[in-house]
Design a protein around this motif. Structure first.
Motif, PDB file in Angstrom:
ATOM      1  N   ARG A 142      17.193 -18.425 -63.734  1.00 22.25           N
ATOM      2  CA  ARG A 142      16.070 -19.265 -64.147  1.00 22.25           C
ATOM      3  C   ARG A 142      16.580 -20.597 -64.701  1.00 22.25           C
ATOM      4  NH1 ARG A 142      14.055 -17.283 -68.745  1.00 22.25           N
ATOM      5  NH2 ARG A 142      13.887 -15.199 -67.837  1.00 22.25           N
ATOM      6  N   LYS A 143      17.661 -20.545 -65.505  1.00 23.51           N
ATOM      7  CA  LYS A 143      18.230 -21.781 -66.075  1.00 23.51           C
ATOM      8  C   LYS A 143      18.778 -22.674 -64.968  1.00 23.51           C
ATOM      9  CE  LYS A 143      19.443 -20.085 -70.653  1.00 23.51           C
ATOM     10  NZ  LYS A 143      20.535 -19.753 -71.574  1.00 23.51           N
ATOM     11  N   ARG A 144      19.442 -22.078 -63.995  1.00 20.32           N
ATOM     12  CA  ARG A 144      19.979 -22.877 -62.885  1.00 20.32           C
ATOM     13  C   ARG A 144      18.839 -23.550 -62.114  1.00 20.32           C
ATOM     14  NH1 ARG A 144      23.721 -18.493 -61.893  1.00 20.32           N
ATOM     15  NH2 ARG A 144      22.189 -17.696 -60.410  1.00 20.32           N
ATOM     16  N   GLU A 145      17.751 -22.793 -61.905  1.00 19.76           N
ATOM     17  CA  GLU A 145      16.595 -23.338 -61.196  1.00 19.76           C
ATOM     18  C   GLU A 145      15.979 -24.500 -61.974  1.00 19.76           C
ATOM     19  OE1 GLU A 145      14.213 -23.674 -57.988  1.00 19.76           O
ATOM     20  OE2 GLU A 145      15.832 -22.214 -58.185  1.00 19.76           O
ATOM     21  N   GLU A 146      15.865 -24.340 -63.295  1.00 20.54           N
ATOM     22  CA  GLU A 146      15.313 -25.418 -64.140  1.00 20.54           C
ATOM     23  C   GLU A 146      16.207 -26.644 -64.100  1.00 20.54           C
ATOM     24  OE1 GLU A 146      14.744 -23.835 -68.050  1.00 20.54           O
ATOM     25  OE2 GLU A 146      13.134 -22.494 -67.411  1.00 20.54           O
ATOM     26  N   LEU A 147      17.546 -26.444 -64.171  1.00 19.94           N
ATOM     27  CA  LEU A 147      18.481 -27.567 -64.104  1.00 19.94           C
ATOM     28  C   LEU A 147      18.381 -28.270 -62.750  1.00 19.94           C
ATOM     29  CD1 LEU A 147      21.697 -26.161 -65.820  1.00 19.94           C
ATOM     30  CD2 LEU A 147      20.218 -27.992 -66.672  1.00 19.94           C
ATOM     31  N   ARG A 148      18.235 -27.502 -61.693  1.00 13.44           N
ATOM     32  CA  ARG A 148      18.140 -28.092 -60.352  1.00 13.44           C
ATOM     33  C   ARG A 148      16.855 -28.919 -60.237  1.00 13.44           C
ATOM     34  NH1 ARG A 148      15.987 -26.589 -55.637  1.00 13.44           N
ATOM     35  NH2 ARG A 148      15.395 -24.561 -56.375  1.00 13.44           N
ATOM     36  N   LYS A 149      15.762 -28.379 -60.768  1.00  9.32           N
ATOM     37  CA  LYS A 149      14.473 -29.108 -60.721  1.00  9.32           C
ATOM     38  C   LYS A 149      14.574 -30.383 -61.573  1.00  9.32           C
ATOM     39  CE  LYS A 149      11.365 -25.296 -59.759  1.00  9.32           C
ATOM     40  NZ  LYS A 149      10.239 -24.471 -60.271  1.00  9.32           N
ATOM     41  N   ALA A 150      15.233 -30.281 -62.711  1.00  4.31           N
ATOM     42  CA  ALA A 150      15.382 -31.450 -63.582  1.00  4.31           C
ATOM     43  C   ALA A 150      16.219 -32.518 -62.891  1.00  4.31           C
ATOM     44  CB  ALA A 150      16.015 -31.061 -64.903  1.00  4.31           C
ATOM     45  N   GLU A 151      17.271 -32.132 -62.198  1.00  8.08           N
ATOM     46  CA  GLU A 151      18.127 -33.081 -61.477  1.00  8.08           C
ATOM     47  C   GLU A 151      17.346 -33.721 -60.343  1.00  8.08           C
ATOM     48  OE1 GLU A 151      21.673 -31.094 -60.206  1.00  8.08           O
ATOM     49  OE2 GLU A 151      22.441 -30.865 -62.230  1.00  8.08           O
ATOM     50  N   GLU A 152      16.491 -32.953 -59.640  1.00  3.04           N
ATOM     51  CA  GLU A 152      15.706 -33.491 -58.536  1.00  3.04           C
ATOM     52  C   GLU A 152      14.667 -34.487 -59.087  1.00  3.04           C
ATOM     53  OE1 GLU A 152      13.877 -30.350 -56.308  1.00  3.04           O
ATOM     54  OE2 GLU A 152      15.781 -29.570 -55.604  1.00  3.04           O
ATOM     55  N   ALA A 153      14.116 -34.175 -60.250  1.00  3.50           N
ATOM     56  CA  ALA A 153      13.138 -35.077 -60.846  1.00  3.50           C
ATOM     57  C   ALA A 153      13.794 -36.397 -61.258  1.00  3.50           C
ATOM     58  CB  ALA A 153      12.492 -34.417 -62.065  1.00  3.50           C
ATOM     59  N   GLN A 154      15.021 -36.320 -61.786  1.00  5.90           N
ATOM     60  CA  GLN A 154      15.741 -37.549 -62.182  1.00  5.90           C
ATOM     61  C   GLN A 154      16.129 -38.337 -60.926  1.00  5.90           C
ATOM     62  OE1 GLN A 154      19.059 -36.537 -64.566  1.00  5.90           O
ATOM     63  NE2 GLN A 154      17.892 -36.510 -66.471  1.00  5.90           N
ATOM     64  N   ALA A 155      16.459 -37.640 -59.869  1.00  3.89           N
ATOM     65  CA  ALA A 155      16.882 -38.333 -58.650  1.00  3.89           C
ATOM     66  C   ALA A 155      15.694 -39.060 -58.006  1.00  3.89           C
ATOM     67  CB  ALA A 155      17.474 -37.360 -57.664  1.00  3.89           C
TER      68      ALA A 155
END
Length: 157
Positions: A142-155
């Motif tokens: 779940r944490k990895r998924e949240e980090l990935r979504k956060a990185e995609e949002a910043q990108a």
């Protein structure tokens, strides 16, 4: 001198049998075998069936045995069995070690069955440990998924 005043056996004279005595004994033995063999042959020719009882009665009993019938309950008579008399299908008695080995295998199988069903202490501990590990992995995923979504949002910004 040894205690008790008894002397050892080492100084005694040796006894040897006479050659004539040995010859006489051998002759008597041969005669007994020949006469016994002839009697057996004539009886077997006259009677086709000879049971073990007849043979045991024909044996000479020496001493008191011939006069008195003695039945010793402790005496084990050596009876040889014929191949046709042996029962192969009869269950044979297991030794102590074999019984213990079979019992040990059965108890191990019983334990493994209970363990797979989750009814033993060790199985319960294993299942609890697996549940904890499963929760930790889910949280990490779940944490990895949240980090990935956060990185995609910043990108995207």
């Amino acid at each position: 001198m040894p205690r008790g005043g008894k002397k050892g056996h080492k100084g005694r004279g040796k006894q040897f049998s006479n050659p004539e005595e040995i010859d006489r004994q051998m002759r008597l033995q041969r005669e007994m075998e020949e006469s016994g063999g002839a009697e057996k042959e004539s009886s077997s020719e006259s009677e086709g069936e000879s049971s073990s009882e007849e043979e045991s009665e024909s044996k000479k009993r020496s001493g008191v045995e011939g006069l008195i019938e003695i039945e010793n309950p402790n005496r084990v008579s050596q009876k040889s069995k014929k191949v046709t008399e042996i029962d192969v299908s009869a269950p044979r008695e297991l030794s102590r070690r074999e019984r213990e080995e079979i019992e040990k295998q059965k108890s191990k199988e019983r334990y493994m069955k209970l363990h797979l069903e989750g009814k033993t202490e060790q199985a319960r501990a294993d299942l609890a440990r697996l549940a904890i590990i499963k929760k930790q992995r889910e949280e990490a995923a779940r944490k990895r998924e949240e980090l990935r979504k956060a990185e995609e949002a910043q990108a995207k910004r």
